[in-house]
Design an enzyme around this catalytic site. Sequence first.
Site, PDB file in Angstrom:
ATOM      1  N   CYS A   1       0.910  -1.147   0.000  1.00  0.00           N
ATOM      2  CA  CYS A   1       0.000   0.000   0.000  1.00  0.00           C
ATOM      3  C   CYS A   1       0.948   1.195   0.000  1.00  0.00           C
ATOM      4  O   CYS A   1       1.753   1.349   0.913  1.00  0.00           O
ATOM      5  CB  CYS A   1      -0.871  -0.069   1.263  1.00  0.00           C
TER       6      CYS A   1
ATOM      7  N   CYS B   1       1.061   3.569   2.987  1.00  0.00           N
ATOM      8  CA  CYS B   1       1.573   2.924   4.205  1.00  0.00           C
ATOM      9  C   CYS B   1       3.088   2.731   4.089  1.00  0.00           C
ATOM     10  O   CYS B   1       3.842   2.924   5.036  1.00  0.00           O
ATOM     11  CB  CYS B   1       0.919   1.566   4.418  1.00  0.00           C
TER      12      CYS B   1
HETATM   13  P1  FAD Z   1      -2.164  -5.752  13.009  1.00  0.00           P
HETATM   14  O1  FAD Z   1      -2.044  -4.297  13.352  1.00  0.00           O
HETATM   15  O2  FAD Z   1      -1.803  -6.157  11.627  1.00  0.00           O
HETATM   16  O3  FAD Z   1      -1.278  -6.540  14.086  1.00  0.00           O
HETATM   17  C1  FAD Z   1      -0.961  -7.938  13.979  1.00  0.00           C
HETATM   18  C2  FAD Z   1      -0.792  -8.502  15.391  1.00  0.00           C
HETATM   19  O4  FAD Z   1       0.299  -7.849  16.057  1.00  0.00           O
HETATM   20  C3  FAD Z   1      -1.998  -8.244  16.303  1.00  0.00           C
HETATM   21  O5  FAD Z   1      -2.930  -9.266  16.193  1.00  0.00           O
HETATM   22  C4  FAD Z   1      -1.370  -8.176  17.686  1.00  0.00           C
HETATM   23  O6  FAD Z   1      -1.238  -9.454  18.247  1.00  0.00           O
HETATM   24  C5  FAD Z   1       0.018  -7.658  17.447  1.00  0.00           C
HETATM   25  N1  FAD Z   1       0.110  -6.217  17.741  1.00  0.00           N
HETATM   26  C6  FAD Z   1      -0.688  -5.213  17.315  1.00  0.00           C
HETATM   27  N2  FAD Z   1      -0.248  -4.032  17.721  1.00  0.00           N
HETATM   28  C7  FAD Z   1       0.860  -4.262  18.450  1.00  0.00           C
HETATM   29  C8  FAD Z   1       1.770  -3.436  19.147  1.00  0.00           C
HETATM   30  N3  FAD Z   1       1.661  -2.097  19.136  1.00  0.00           N
HETATM   31  N4  FAD Z   1       2.790  -4.012  19.799  1.00  0.00           N
HETATM   32  C9  FAD Z   1       2.956  -5.351  19.793  1.00  0.00           C
HETATM   33  N5  FAD Z   1       2.121  -6.202  19.138  1.00  0.00           N
HETATM   34  C10 FAD Z   1       1.100  -5.663  18.476  1.00  0.00           C
HETATM   35  N6  FAD Z   1      -3.087   0.758   7.853  1.00  0.00           N
HETATM   36  C11 FAD Z   1      -3.709   1.947   7.656  1.00  0.00           C
HETATM   37  O7  FAD Z   1      -4.939   2.009   7.670  1.00  0.00           O
HETATM   38  N7  FAD Z   1      -2.978   3.098   7.466  1.00  0.00           N
HETATM   39  C12 FAD Z   1      -1.624   3.101   7.446  1.00  0.00           C
HETATM   40  O8  FAD Z   1      -0.998   4.144   7.250  1.00  0.00           O
HETATM   41  C13 FAD Z   1      -0.941   1.853   7.632  1.00  0.00           C
HETATM   42  N8  FAD Z   1       0.408   1.792   7.612  1.00  0.00           N
HETATM   43  C14 FAD Z   1       1.024   0.579   7.733  1.00  0.00           C
HETATM   44  C15 FAD Z   1       2.416   0.514   7.651  1.00  0.00           C
HETATM   45  C16 FAD Z   1       3.058  -0.703   7.757  1.00  0.00           C
HETATM   46  C17 FAD Z   1       4.560  -0.749   7.658  1.00  0.00           C
HETATM   47  C18 FAD Z   1       2.307  -1.900   7.939  1.00  0.00           C
HETATM   48  C19 FAD Z   1       2.992  -3.239   8.034  1.00  0.00           C
HETATM   49  C20 FAD Z   1       0.924  -1.839   8.033  1.00  0.00           C
HETATM   50  C21 FAD Z   1       0.270  -0.608   7.919  1.00  0.00           C
HETATM   51  N9  FAD Z   1      -1.117  -0.525   8.007  1.00  0.00           N
HETATM   52  C22 FAD Z   1      -1.734   0.693   7.833  1.00  0.00           C
HETATM   53  C23 FAD Z   1      -1.927  -1.703   8.360  1.00  0.00           C
HETATM   54  C24 FAD Z   1      -2.125  -1.805   9.892  1.00  0.00           C
HETATM   55  O9  FAD Z   1      -0.904  -1.644  10.581  1.00  0.00           O
HETATM   56  C25 FAD Z   1      -2.702  -3.156  10.306  1.00  0.00           C
HETATM   57  O10 FAD Z   1      -1.829  -4.179   9.886  1.00  0.00           O
HETATM   58  C26 FAD Z   1      -4.084  -3.413   9.727  1.00  0.00           C
HETATM   59  O11 FAD Z   1      -4.956  -2.369  10.112  1.00  0.00           O
HETATM   60  C27 FAD Z   1      -4.663  -4.773  10.245  1.00  0.00           C
HETATM   61  O12 FAD Z   1      -4.729  -4.737  11.652  1.00  0.00           O
HETATM   62  P2  FAD Z   1      -4.983  -5.998  12.555  1.00  0.00           P
HETATM   63  O13 FAD Z   1      -5.974  -5.650  13.602  1.00  0.00           O
HETATM   64  O14 FAD Z   1      -5.268  -7.171  11.693  1.00  0.00           O
HETATM   65  O15 FAD Z   1      -3.614  -6.259  13.347  1.00  0.00           O
END
Ligand code: FAD
Length: 390
Positions: free
Chosen positions: A315, A318
């Site tokens: 993305c 991101c």
């Molecule tokens: P995710 O956020 O994908 O987390 C995966 C797992 O990691 C979670 O289930 C939890 O167990 C663990 N976890 C979560 N947070 C933490 C923490 N702080 N510390 C330790 N463990 C943790 N989305 C956007 O809408 N806008 C953006 O600008 C954006 N930028 C991104 C940049 C990068 C580099 C990446 C990799 C992703 C980005 N995303 C962005 C996507 C977003 O970060 C999430 O991955 C997405 O929203 C899905 O979230 P999720 O609830 O499935 O868990």
Amino acid sequence: CKMDKDEMIGPNCEVTFKEINDINQNIRKNVIDLVNTDFFKYFKIDLYKQCPFWDDNNAYCVNRACAVDIVEDWDTLPEYWQPDVLGSLSNGTTVEDTDDDDDEFTFLDQLCAGNNKQKFMAGGDVNYCDMEDFSKEGSVLVDLSANPERFTGYGGEQSGQIWSSIYRENCFTLNETGQSIAKDVFFRLVSGLHASIGTHLSNEHLNVETGKWEPDLDLFMARVGNFPERVSNMYFNYALVSKALWKIKPYLNHLEFCSSYDEDVKDKIINIISQLDSKIFNEDLVFEDDLSSKLKDDFRVRFKNVTKIMDCVHCDRCRLWGKVQTTGYATSLKILFELDEGDEQTKQHIVDKLTKYELIALFNTLDRLSKSIESVNNFERLYNEKLKSK
Ligand code: FAD
């Protein structure tokens, strides 16, 4: 967030959450002004770089099939709200990096690149990030202010894979078991970045009923607010970046932040840094114990891998902000851990050799954290209001 604001942020940060909130309030306006100046708002990135870690040619996952399931039914939403559109870069905000002197962006790119064009120090690599994009043909300049970091719909398996490979970098090669501060710092850095991204996407979330971008308290609580250690890790990152800035203050005189073009820039920087405090973070403790001192090189290489993993993010928006922030942390780590070697002249030399894009990343990363901390306080207010109204 159920946390004690008078508590210290960590063993190597002798400041409380409240103290950081106060510092942040004092510097917030200057930080916003600074990152909106011409010098600080253009970042360079190669949008077509191949992911160096796995073959992902057939996993182009920006479409709704790979999006987060926060939005119940993407199909019913108009085209301009689809994740591939939300996650793209705004039209007209990127420009090829050509040698055309008439081009306004090229002009800005070259302006004051001056002394800090050279990338590597003699005597070994002291970089914690991948610097290739900044000098590469084919990289584009992107206007950060026109592409705010916010909800994009990017998620699902692809982003989960990215996050888990980032956390896996914390498994250092040295097959030592014991706890070490360095490992702890690495984890807090990554988790703080993750929490900060989660805070931004919750703070500027698309309300698909009204079409407005607004804070979503429930989403924030589910991603960040219900996990005090994630909030704490964001404050930790704030402390670490602030200390790096504090540390370069004596060497700033040589740097040209386009002062000939915008005289205010340096004043703003000095004003921000003057309000920071050296006790905010003690970098000397990080590699002090026996195990950690053996890990220093590994730490640097592994953090560099984190910056390269950003090329696997499907993305664009991101990836852009991921690159900016990982480069900002890498620059902080270089300042914190490499500036102590040698005499004053060597230190000045290291600061002089920071590239323009490392400086841009450094201050924009401070801005991202500063905005996150402001948002955390706003979410706390919304949370308390919600409790009262029950
Ligand atoms: P995710 O956020 O994908 O987390 C995966 C797992 O990691 C979670 O289930 C939890 O167990 C663990 N976890 C979560 N947070 C933490 C923490 N702080 N510390 C330790 N463990 C943790 N989305 C956007 O809408 N806008 C953006 O600008 C954006 N930028 C991104 C940049 C990068 C580099 C990446 C990799 C992703 C980005 N995303 C962005 C996507 C977003 O970060 C999430 O991955 C997405 O929203 C899905 O979230 P999720 O609830 O499935 O868990």
